[in-house]
Design a protein around this motif. Sequence first.
Motif, PDB file in Angstrom:
ATOM      1  N   LYS A 161      10.964   0.496   3.961  1.00 33.20           N
ATOM      2  CA  LYS A 161      12.312   0.929   4.295  1.00 33.20           C
ATOM      3  C   LYS A 161      12.596   2.360   3.852  1.00 33.20           C
ATOM      4  N   ASP A 162      12.037   2.783   2.714  1.00 35.93           N
ATOM      5  CA  ASP A 162      12.399   4.105   2.188  1.00 35.93           C
ATOM      6  C   ASP A 162      11.276   5.139   2.264  1.00 35.93           C
ATOM      7  N   GLY A 163      10.170   4.803   2.936  1.00 35.15           N
ATOM      8  CA  GLY A 163       9.084   5.758   3.087  1.00 35.15           C
ATOM      9  C   GLY A 163       8.086   5.785   1.942  1.00 35.15           C
ATOM     10  N   GLU A 164       8.321   5.001   0.881  1.00 34.27           N
ATOM     11  CA  GLU A 164       7.397   4.998  -0.257  1.00 34.27           C
ATOM     12  C   GLU A 164       6.208   4.060  -0.026  1.00 34.27           C
ATOM     13  N   VAL A 165       6.343   3.132   0.921  1.00 37.54           N
ATOM     14  CA  VAL A 165       5.296   2.148   1.204  1.00 37.54           C
ATOM     15  C   VAL A 165       4.781   2.367   2.620  1.00 37.54           C
ATOM     16  N   ASP A 166       3.464   2.325   2.759  1.00 40.30           N
ATOM     17  CA  ASP A 166       2.832   2.461   4.068  1.00 40.30           C
ATOM     18  C   ASP A 166       2.792   1.115   4.784  1.00 40.30           C
ATOM     19  N   SER A 167       2.395   0.052   4.026  1.00 33.41           N
ATOM     20  CA  SER A 167       2.258  -1.267   4.634  1.00 33.41           C
ATOM     21  C   SER A 167       2.260  -2.338   3.553  1.00 33.41           C
ATOM     22  N   PHE A 168       2.443  -3.578   3.965  1.00 31.93           N
ATOM     23  CA  PHE A 168       2.399  -4.733   3.070  1.00 31.93           C
ATOM     24  C   PHE A 168       1.306  -5.683   3.530  1.00 31.93           C
ATOM     25  N   HIS A 169       0.662  -6.338   2.552  1.00 30.95           N
ATOM     26  CA  HIS A 169      -0.427  -7.273   2.850  1.00 30.95           C
ATOM     27  C   HIS A 169      -0.226  -8.543   2.028  1.00 30.95           C
ATOM     28  N   LEU A 170      -0.421  -9.681   2.647  1.00 30.81           N
ATOM     29  CA  LEU A 170      -0.345 -10.973   1.964  1.00 30.81           C
ATOM     30  C   LEU A 170      -1.768 -11.467   1.738  1.00 30.81           C
ATOM     31  N   TRP A 171      -2.174 -11.514   0.439  1.00 30.76           N
ATOM     32  CA  TRP A 171      -3.541 -11.862   0.088  1.00 30.76           C
ATOM     33  C   TRP A 171      -3.595 -13.014  -0.905  1.00 30.76           C
ATOM     34  N   LYS A 197       3.014   9.887  -0.826  1.00 32.60           N
ATOM     35  CA  LYS A 197       3.563   9.763  -2.192  1.00 32.60           C
ATOM     36  C   LYS A 197       2.950  10.839  -3.076  1.00 32.60           C
ATOM     37  N   GLN A 198       3.782  11.412  -3.956  1.00 30.53           N
ATOM     38  CA  GLN A 198       3.296  12.452  -4.856  1.00 30.53           C
ATOM     39  C   GLN A 198       2.288  11.919  -5.865  1.00 30.53           C
ATOM     40  N   THR A 199       2.510  10.680  -6.307  1.00 27.54           N
ATOM     41  CA  THR A 199       1.604  10.083  -7.282  1.00 27.54           C
ATOM     42  C   THR A 199       0.913   8.869  -6.669  1.00 27.54           C
ATOM     43  N   TRP A 200      -0.375   8.759  -6.886  1.00 29.19           N
ATOM     44  CA  TRP A 200      -1.181   7.625  -6.455  1.00 29.19           C
ATOM     45  C   TRP A 200      -1.024   7.301  -4.963  1.00 29.19           C
ATOM     46  N   PRO A 201      -1.088   8.311  -4.074  1.00 30.88           N
ATOM     47  CA  PRO A 201      -0.951   8.031  -2.642  1.00 30.88           C
ATOM     48  C   PRO A 201      -2.053   7.104  -2.143  1.00 30.88           C
ATOM     49  N   GLY A 202      -1.665   6.129  -1.321  1.00 28.85           N
ATOM     50  CA  GLY A 202      -2.628   5.219  -0.709  1.00 28.85           C
ATOM     51  C   GLY A 202      -3.132   4.102  -1.595  1.00 28.85           C
ATOM     52  N   TYR A 203      -2.714   4.078  -2.859  1.00 32.91           N
ATOM     53  CA  TYR A 203      -3.148   3.012  -3.761  1.00 32.91           C
ATOM     54  C   TYR A 203      -2.314   1.753  -3.537  1.00 32.91           C
ATOM     55  N   LEU A 204      -2.816   0.636  -4.036  1.00 33.99           N
ATOM     56  CA  LEU A 204      -2.108  -0.634  -3.935  1.00 33.99           C
ATOM     57  C   LEU A 204      -1.125  -0.766  -5.087  1.00 33.99           C
ATOM     58  N   ASP A 205      -0.068  -1.558  -4.850  1.00 30.96           N
ATOM     59  CA  ASP A 205       1.072  -1.617  -5.758  1.00 30.96           C
ATOM     60  C   ASP A 205       1.713  -2.999  -5.654  1.00 30.96           C
ATOM     61  N   LYS A 217       0.883  -1.169   0.000  1.00 35.43           N
ATOM     62  CA  LYS A 217       0.000   0.000   0.000  1.00 35.43           C
ATOM     63  C   LYS A 217       0.920   1.219   0.000  1.00 35.43           C
ATOM     64  N   ARG A 218       0.783   2.047  -1.022  1.00 37.80           N
ATOM     65  CA  ARG A 218       1.646   3.210  -1.183  1.00 37.80           C
ATOM     66  C   ARG A 218       1.437   4.206  -0.038  1.00 37.80           C
ATOM     67  N   SER A 219       2.507   4.879   0.307  1.00 36.47           N
ATOM     68  CA  SER A 219       2.462   5.872   1.370  1.00 36.47           C
ATOM     69  C   SER A 219       1.448   6.968   1.040  1.00 36.47           C
ATOM     70  N   PRO A 220       0.724   7.455   2.052  1.00 35.59           N
ATOM     71  CA  PRO A 220      -0.211   8.556   1.808  1.00 35.59           C
ATOM     72  C   PRO A 220       0.502   9.853   1.421  1.00 35.59           C
ATOM     73  N   GLU A 259      12.645  -0.597  -1.151  1.00 38.58           N
ATOM     74  CA  GLU A 259      11.207  -0.507  -0.894  1.00 38.58           C
ATOM     75  C   GLU A 259      10.672  -1.585   0.033  1.00 38.58           C
ATOM     76  N   GLY A 260      11.262  -2.781  -0.017  1.00 42.44           N
ATOM     77  CA  GLY A 260      10.680  -3.879   0.745  1.00 42.44           C
ATOM     78  C   GLY A 260      11.593  -4.545   1.744  1.00 42.44           C
ATOM     79  N   GLY A 261      12.819  -4.038   1.898  1.00 45.98           N
ATOM     80  CA  GLY A 261      13.742  -4.676   2.828  1.00 45.98           C
ATOM     81  C   GLY A 261      14.059  -6.113   2.440  1.00 45.98           C
ATOM     82  N   ILE A 262      14.003  -6.394   1.143  1.00 42.72           N
ATOM     83  CA  ILE A 262      14.255  -7.753   0.657  1.00 42.72           C
ATOM     84  C   ILE A 262      15.754  -7.913   0.440  1.00 42.72           C
ATOM     85  N   PRO A 263      16.392  -8.849   1.148  1.00 44.00           N
ATOM     86  CA  PRO A 263      17.841  -9.028   1.018  1.00 44.00           C
ATOM     87  C   PRO A 263      18.240  -9.411  -0.412  1.00 44.00           C
TER      88      PRO A 263
END
Length: 184
Positions: free
Chosen positions: A119-129, A39-47, A34-37, A71-75
């Motif tokens: 990690k970089d402020g561009e993402v608000d949260s992650f969801h596993l669906w 973000k300049q473009t598409w704030p709060g949208y899913l990605d 979920k994009r950070s609220p 963006e995701g702290g993925i090693p």
Amino acid sequence: RAASYNFGIRTFGVHINGIVRDRASGAVQMWVAKRSPSKQTWPGYLDQIVAGGIGNGLGAWASVVKECDEEGGIPQAIAETAVSAGTIQYFTKSVLGLQPETQYVYDLELPPDFVPFPKDGEVDSFHLWTLDQVMDRIKQNLFKPNCAVCVIDFMIRHGYLTAETEPDYLQIIDNIHRPLPFPC
């Protein structure tokens, strides 16, 4: 890259579909950001779990590894298991006109116990669906449009969307794999 919209110059990016596969049943779940609220473009949208533009001097693969970390702290060791899945191409419509874009698409199967973190402020949260839950959110227009296209491409490639389950199947395929009459 930002100025390219003013001139209709083709841009390039990477989108990574982060999935977890149940070892017993084979069922697939997808990590969605979920994009950070702010973000300049598409704030709060899913990605996608991770996505970003290809910066000057970087190739697609280097961008995948960089964006996974940022963006995701993925090693890196996990990011480097991503599998290239082709490209999608489309035009984005804006007040300035049409913007041609090409996205290099990758699938990344993550360990079941791995949880991405902003990690970089561009993402608000992650969801596993589940894929059903992801499709429900696409139908509700909760995804950034080009991200929805990447997810739909994944669902087609993995047999979740088929000619039998989607009446607009061929039209969708034609529209996400259309040639762009712009130089690379």
